[in-house]
Enzyme design. Sequence first.
Site, PDB file in Angstrom:
ATOM      1  N   ARG A   1      37.473  45.048  45.459  1.00  0.00           N
ATOM      2  CA  ARG A   1      38.415  44.305  44.606  1.00  0.00           C
ATOM      3  C   ARG A   1      38.672  42.894  45.167  1.00  0.00           C
ATOM      4  NH1 ARG A   1      42.949  41.408  45.257  1.00  0.00           N
ATOM      5  NH2 ARG A   1      43.693  42.927  46.760  1.00  0.00           N
ATOM      6  N   ASP A   2      39.322  42.813  46.316  1.00  0.00           N
ATOM      7  CA  ASP A   2      39.675  41.499  46.853  1.00  0.00           C
ATOM      8  C   ASP A   2      38.403  40.726  47.189  1.00  0.00           C
ATOM      9  OD1 ASP A   2      41.003  39.349  48.048  1.00  0.00           O
ATOM     10  OD2 ASP A   2      42.443  40.619  49.069  1.00  0.00           O
TER      11      ASP A   2
ATOM     12  N   HIS B   1      48.002  42.954  55.387  1.00  0.00           N
ATOM     13  CA  HIS B   1      46.828  42.505  54.635  1.00  0.00           C
ATOM     14  C   HIS B   1      46.558  41.063  55.084  1.00  0.00           C
ATOM     15  CE1 HIS B   1      44.652  42.312  50.577  1.00  0.00           C
ATOM     16  NE2 HIS B   1      44.803  41.023  50.832  1.00  0.00           N
TER      17      HIS B   1
ATOM     18  N   HIS C   1      44.245  37.797  55.548  1.00  0.00           N
ATOM     19  CA  HIS C   1      43.059  36.979  55.312  1.00  0.00           C
ATOM     20  C   HIS C   1      42.817  36.202  56.603  1.00  0.00           C
ATOM     21  CE1 HIS C   1      42.257  37.631  50.965  1.00  0.00           C
ATOM     22  NE2 HIS C   1      43.467  38.157  51.050  1.00  0.00           N
TER      23      HIS C   1
ATOM     24  N   CYS D   1      41.717  34.602  47.240  1.00  0.00           N
ATOM     25  CA  CYS D   1      42.483  34.642  46.009  1.00  0.00           C
ATOM     26  C   CYS D   1      42.099  33.409  45.201  1.00  0.00           C
ATOM     27  CB  CYS D   1      43.984  34.650  46.314  1.00  0.00           C
ATOM     28  SG  CYS D   1      44.962  34.672  44.803  1.00  0.00           S
TER      29      CYS D   1
HETATM   30  P1  HMG Z   1      49.114  35.982  30.659  1.00  0.00           P
HETATM   31  O1  HMG Z   1      48.104  35.148  29.963  1.00  0.00           O
HETATM   32  O2  HMG Z   1      50.416  35.366  31.063  1.00  0.00           O
HETATM   33  O3  HMG Z   1      49.383  37.314  29.828  1.00  0.00           O
HETATM   34  O4  HMG Z   1      48.429  36.600  31.954  1.00  0.00           O
HETATM   35  P2  HMG Z   1      50.242  37.616  28.565  1.00  0.00           P
HETATM   36  O5  HMG Z   1      51.064  38.823  28.901  1.00  0.00           O
HETATM   37  O6  HMG Z   1      50.917  36.374  28.086  1.00  0.00           O
HETATM   38  O7  HMG Z   1      49.108  38.048  27.507  1.00  0.00           O
HETATM   39  C1  HMG Z   1      48.169  37.133  26.957  1.00  0.00           C
HETATM   40  C2  HMG Z   1      46.984  37.888  26.384  1.00  0.00           C
HETATM   41  O8  HMG Z   1      46.270  38.530  27.424  1.00  0.00           O
HETATM   42  C3  HMG Z   1      47.369  39.010  25.407  1.00  0.00           C
HETATM   43  O9  HMG Z   1      46.314  39.091  24.456  1.00  0.00           O
HETATM   44  C4  HMG Z   1      47.313  40.260  26.256  1.00  0.00           C
HETATM   45  O10 HMG Z   1      47.053  41.452  25.533  1.00  0.00           O
HETATM   46  C5  HMG Z   1      46.176  39.936  27.183  1.00  0.00           C
HETATM   47  P3  HMG Z   1      46.491  38.508  22.973  1.00  0.00           P
HETATM   48  O11 HMG Z   1      47.699  39.228  22.444  1.00  0.00           O
HETATM   49  O12 HMG Z   1      46.709  37.019  23.174  1.00  0.00           O
HETATM   50  O13 HMG Z   1      45.184  38.841  22.330  1.00  0.00           O
HETATM   51  N1  HMG Z   1      46.338  40.633  28.460  1.00  0.00           N
HETATM   52  C6  HMG Z   1      45.439  41.458  29.024  1.00  0.00           C
HETATM   53  N2  HMG Z   1      44.209  41.867  28.651  1.00  0.00           N
HETATM   54  C7  HMG Z   1      43.579  42.741  29.474  1.00  0.00           C
HETATM   55  N3  HMG Z   1      44.103  43.214  30.642  1.00  0.00           N
HETATM   56  C8  HMG Z   1      45.329  42.807  31.030  1.00  0.00           C
HETATM   57  C9  HMG Z   1      46.028  41.885  30.213  1.00  0.00           C
HETATM   58  N4  HMG Z   1      47.253  41.314  30.335  1.00  0.00           N
HETATM   59  C10 HMG Z   1      47.422  40.548  29.252  1.00  0.00           C
HETATM   60  N5  HMG Z   1      45.852  43.273  32.170  1.00  0.00           N
HETATM   61  C11 HMG Z   1      48.135  38.113  33.752  1.00  0.00           C
HETATM   62  C12 HMG Z   1      49.132  37.408  32.868  1.00  0.00           C
HETATM   63  C13 HMG Z   1      48.866  38.734  34.931  1.00  0.00           C
HETATM   64  C14 HMG Z   1      47.418  39.176  32.979  1.00  0.00           C
HETATM   65  C15 HMG Z   1      47.115  37.059  34.244  1.00  0.00           C
HETATM   66  O14 HMG Z   1      47.826  36.036  34.848  1.00  0.00           O
HETATM   67  C16 HMG Z   1      46.091  37.601  35.198  1.00  0.00           C
HETATM   68  O15 HMG Z   1      45.275  38.435  34.849  1.00  0.00           O
HETATM   69  N6  HMG Z   1      46.084  37.100  36.445  1.00  0.00           N
HETATM   70  C17 HMG Z   1      45.085  37.523  37.411  1.00  0.00           C
HETATM   71  C18 HMG Z   1      45.597  37.285  38.769  1.00  0.00           C
HETATM   72  C19 HMG Z   1      44.662  37.868  39.791  1.00  0.00           C
HETATM   73  O16 HMG Z   1      43.862  38.755  39.533  1.00  0.00           O
HETATM   74  N7  HMG Z   1      44.756  37.341  41.033  1.00  0.00           N
HETATM   75  C20 HMG Z   1      44.028  37.855  42.127  1.00  0.00           C
HETATM   76  C21 HMG Z   1      44.569  39.174  42.580  1.00  0.00           C
HETATM   77  S1  HMG Z   1      46.053  39.050  43.569  1.00  0.00           S
HETATM   78  C22 HMG Z   1      45.461  38.817  45.174  1.00  0.00           C
HETATM   79  O17 HMG Z   1      44.291  38.624  45.356  1.00  0.00           O
HETATM   80  C23 HMG Z   1      46.430  38.917  46.325  1.00  0.00           C
HETATM   81  C24 HMG Z   1      46.306  40.228  47.100  1.00  0.00           C
HETATM   82  O18 HMG Z   1      44.982  40.421  47.572  1.00  0.00           O
HETATM   83  C25 HMG Z   1      47.275  40.227  48.298  1.00  0.00           C
HETATM   84  C26 HMG Z   1      47.182  38.970  49.155  1.00  0.00           C
HETATM   85  O19 HMG Z   1      46.083  38.606  49.580  1.00  0.00           O
HETATM   86  O20 HMG Z   1      48.239  38.392  49.374  1.00  0.00           O
HETATM   87  C27 HMG Z   1      46.653  41.438  46.226  1.00  0.00           C
HETATM   88 MG    MG Z   2      44.145  39.498  49.362  1.00  0.00          MG
END
Ligand code: HMG
Ligand code: MG
Length: 311
Positions: free
Chosen positions: A16-17, A208, A210, A241
Amino acid sequence: MIALPKSVQIKEVGPRDGLQNEKRFIETADKIAIIDKLSKTGLDYIEVTSFVHPKWIPQLADAVEVLKAIKRQKGITYAALVPNSRGLDRALEADVDEVSIFMSASEGHNKANINKTIDETFPILKEVVEGALSSGKTVRGYISTVIACPYDGYVQPTQVVKVAERLFEMGVTEISLGDTIGVGVPTQVDTLLKEILRYFNANQIAMHFHDTRGTALANVMTSLSNGINKFDSAIGGLGGCPYAKGASGNVATEDLLYLLHGMGIETGISLDKIQQTALFLEQKMEKRLNSKLVAVARGEDFDVTVRSLRN
Ligand code: HMG
Ligand code: MG
């Protein structure tokens, strides 16, 4: 010398990450093959994928397919990231074992990463936790930017405690504290953990790290000395990220294993098998991985590890 735990649990977040940060699409069949190999290394926890918006992270658009197709082994928890109810529906469809919710301790990163303020995020995550628990799933929480934020600068430990309290209240069983941009040093990790452990038990917390500045293993040592015995890591040191520019990979699973096994700490994981899986990953990704122990596996570095340390 600090008191060390007898054993440590490693949660593999590479699929995933690690993959979420890769530009070139890794074929679905290759992702499945990589996870199936990881399932045979002795790991008991693998974060398989992420049910975020496919438009935001196209690399993991095949989340349902991957989770449905992997050969699940008994005793392994297969987890995935879930940002909201829409993501939960997809995760439940694929029968995820554990749901990982996530948010940041800082406003800047929270907004960039999930398009919401911190206050807007809590009710969204509460709905996810309620839905997951009522479907019989456990929930883990991530808090990102616990040391520093690429937008807001250094983050106060009290802010991390505030977010952690809200997530535990919702019903998460464990919180993983992320140094998302990998800039923390041991004294900062020590200050953070001393504050966190005033409120929560060490067994409720995972770390966690990095490794952007090369301090991840030093930060692991500081965490061990504070009684933490759960760590996230990514095979090959992959990861990052997409919403934290410049953040590099997670601490590499094989480098973490070398450190832990060398100090006599058990993990139940075979370093040999992780190294072999890392070589397989290099082939599939058509790129060299950065970890120290993958260089050993490639035969580019001397190998002084004796058998007992390797397994
Ligand atoms: P948004 O655009 O604000 O979502 O995204 P929304 O709620 O306004 O919805 C907009 C549209 O997206 C809608 O569709 C929803 O149905 C659809 P429409 O009605 O316009 O046709 N939608 C989705 N479709 C599929 N799957 C979903 C989904 N959600 C909404 N889940 C959202 C908000 C959170 C979804 C977006 O910002 C996003 O996907 N962000 C991704 C962030 C990400 O993956 N970042 C990396 C992971 S975090 C990380 O790496 C840190 C970690 O490792 C720890 C660390 O290192 O600190 C964990
Ligand atoms: Mg991470």
